[in-house]
Design a protein around this motif. Structure first.
Motif, short mmCIF file in Angstrom:
data_model
loop_
_atom_site.label_atom_id
_atom_site.label_comp_id
_atom_site.label_asym_id
_atom_site.label_seq_id
_atom_site.Cartn_x
_atom_site.Cartn_y
_atom_site.Cartn_z
N GLU A 278 0.88 -1.24 -0.11
CA GLU A 278 0.23 0.11 0.01
C GLU A 278 0.97 1.21 -0.03
OE1 GLU A 278 -2.70 -0.22 3.35
OE2 GLU A 278 -3.91 -2.13 2.46
N LEU A 279 1.93 1.17 0.74
CA LEU A 279 3.03 2.48 0.77
C LEU A 279 3.68 2.61 -0.32
CD1 LEU A 279 4.18 2.09 4.36
CD2 LEU A 279 2.44 3.59 3.79
N LEU A 280 3.95 1.56 -0.90
CA LEU A 280 5.01 1.56 -2.25
C LEU A 280 3.97 2.08 -3.47
CD1 LEU A 280 6.53 -1.77 -2.15
CD2 LEU A 280 7.69 0.34 -2.39
N THR A 281 2.67 1.84 -3.45
CA THR A 281 1.87 2.13 -4.92
C THR A 281 1.01 3.46 -4.35
OG1 THR A 281 0.12 0.61 -3.73
CG2 THR A 281 1.79 -0.39 -5.18
N GLN A 282 0.86 3.88 -3.14
CA GLN A 282 0.12 5.04 -2.98
C GLN A 282 0.67 6.07 -2.48
OE1 GLN A 282 -3.71 3.73 -1.01
NE2 GLN A 282 -3.54 1.61 -1.66
N THR A 283 2.11 5.97 -1.83
CA THR A 283 2.75 7.39 -1.41
C THR A 283 4.02 7.39 -1.80
OG1 THR A 283 4.08 6.04 0.28
CG2 THR A 283 1.83 6.37 0.83
N GLY A 284 4.80 8.36 -1.64
CA GLY A 284 6.12 8.52 -2.23
C GLY A 284 7.23 8.41 -1.22
N MET A 288 13.46 2.53 1.56
CA MET A 288 14.14 2.53 2.93
C MET A 288 13.09 2.84 3.70
SD MET A 288 16.45 1.37 4.51
CE MET A 288 17.84 0.80 3.24
N ASN A 289 12.79 3.96 3.83
CA ASN A 289 11.56 4.34 4.69
C ASN A 289 10.35 3.42 4.62
OD1 ASN A 289 12.69 6.59 5.41
ND2 ASN A 289 11.92 7.76 4.08
N ILE A 290 9.83 2.68 3.79
CA ILE A 290 8.98 1.85 3.92
C ILE A 290 9.52 0.30 4.66
CG2 ILE A 290 7.50 0.14 2.53
CD1 ILE A 290 7.15 2.56 0.48
N THR A 291 10.72 0.19 4.32
CA THR A 291 11.33 -1.03 5.02
C THR A 291 11.40 -0.80 6.64
OG1 THR A 291 12.98 -1.42 3.20
CG2 THR A 291 13.53 -2.32 5.32
N VAL A 292 11.64 0.16 6.96
CA VAL A 292 11.44 0.71 8.38
C VAL A 292 10.21 0.53 8.82
CG1 VAL A 292 12.12 2.33 10.34
CG2 VAL A 292 13.84 1.81 8.45
N ALA A 293 9.35 1.33 8.30
CA ALA A 293 7.88 1.54 8.67
C ALA A 293 7.15 0.30 8.81
CB ALA A 293 7.22 2.29 7.68
N CYS A 294 7.49 -0.90 8.07
CA CYS A 294 6.88 -2.27 8.04
C CYS A 294 7.82 -3.05 9.06
CB CYS A 294 6.62 -2.61 6.64
SG CYS A 294 5.52 -1.62 5.88
N GLY A 295 8.69 -2.53 9.62
CA GLY A 295 9.27 -3.54 10.63
C GLY A 295 10.29 -4.59 10.13
#
Length: 339
Positions: A278-284, A288-295
């Motif tokens: 969801e974060l990859l396809t719907q946010t900028g 790396m930030n998504i890696t951290v945000a998803c644990g």
């Protein structure tokens, strides 16, 4: 006469069989994709027929009646979708079932939207197939039709059957069917016209409430899953989950295995990967930030597990999703204003 098989990209004439109390939102979501495709292409590539074997009009679940026409053997659709809604058992009349069996015997690919899969299953036309239907009906239909493999996907394409859940999911399904003919840019432009930020594909799952999947008698399981959902960035250990839910680790493992068919660890991992998608396809946000945000502790581990579940790397997912949706918006808007 049995028709020769066609690939999905060859479908240009779509048929929709409306059942009484069908869901208008699902039906219109499918038709609007075809309309907009014609508009953006500047020519009538696609057409559609609204059908019923007997009635001249069918009333949707919100009370709006839609005119229908009988089948014409001289101009049969390339694919026919059954549009269901409420009261699907009563709506699946003997006449409807006989019509669907006749279409299948002619070699016409069949599909369904919302609860329409019930009619196909009742007619015996989904035995041995994977399919999708609205999540509210999954549990009952799995028991009633054990030879059909019901999945929790937004839509499922299995050979000459194309089935879809309800709501606006038919928009995603039809975009998938026309993609190879219209191209990625037009597909993304259609989504932009309808203010769709993320086009779902056959890998996406319905958001099935866990309570609907396991029932109210599994409150302990729902509680553990809720703890997982609330702790994505800093995942809890099995021991912590057990302590917070007042259960033992062995009980948690058994509950997940018996009711969901997966281990708690796998379920938790899938939750985090779904959130990442969801974060990859719907946010900028950066990968790396998504890696951290998803644990995830490392980008390498994140990429490996993401690819195992979705078949593509996070970078590839991001590359298609945001690029085509964002870059096509201005072009499609300009095209729309010129016409």
């Amino acid at each position: 006469m049995i028709r020769p098989a066609k690939s999905f990209s060859d479908y240009t004439h779509f048929g929709f069989v409306l059942l009484p109390s069908f869901t208008l939102l699902s039906f219109s979501s499918a038709v609007e994709v075809l309309r907009m495709a014609n508009h953006l292409l500047g020519k009538s590539v696609y057409r559609w027929s609204i059908l019923h074997p007997e009635a001249s009009s069918v009333v949707s679940s919100n009370g709006i009646a839609i005119a229908t026409q009988p089948f014409d053997n001289r101009d049969m659709p390339d694919v026919v979708f059954v549009c269901g809604g409420t009261g699907i058992r009563a709506a699946s009349s003997p006449e409807i079932l006989a019509t669907l069996r006749h279409l299948a015997a002619q070699g016409i690919p069949l599909g369904s939207m919302c609860t329409g899969a019930y009619a196909l299953a009742k007619a015996g036309l989904l035995n041995g197939y994977r399919c999708s239907t609205h999540w509210e009906n999954l549990t009952v239909l799995r028991q009633e039709f054990p030879m059909v493999e019901f999945e929790e996907k937004v839509f499922v394409v299995d050979r000459n059957r194309v089935t879809c859940t309800g709501g606006v999911a038919p928009l995603d399904m039809v975009l998938h069917l026309i993609a190879s003919r219209v191209g990625a840019d037009v597909r993304a432009s259609i989504a932009s016209q309808f203010i769709v930020a993320h086009i779902r594909d056959a890998k996406d799952r319905q958001r099935v409430p866990l309570l609907a999947r396991v029932g109210s008698v599994r409150e302990a399981l729902v509680e553990v899953a809720s703890l997982m959902e609330a702790n994505i960035e800093e995942p809890l250990s099995l021991g912590e989950l057990a302590e917070l839910s007042h259960s033992s680790q062995r009980q948690i493992q058994r509950m997940f295995r018996e009711n969901l068919g997966v281990t708690p660890t796998q379920y938790y991992l899938n939750l985090r990967l779904q959130r990442a998608r969801e974060l990859l396809t719907q946010t900028g946000l950066s990968v790396m930030n998504i890696t951290v945000a998803c644990g995830f502790q490392s980008a390498c581990h994140f990429s490996k597990t993401y690819r195992k579940l979705f078949g593509v790397t996070p970078s590839s997912e991001r590359g298609w999703g945001l690029h085509h949706i964002n870059t096509s918006f201005q072009n499609s808007s300009a095209n729309y204003m010129r016409q």
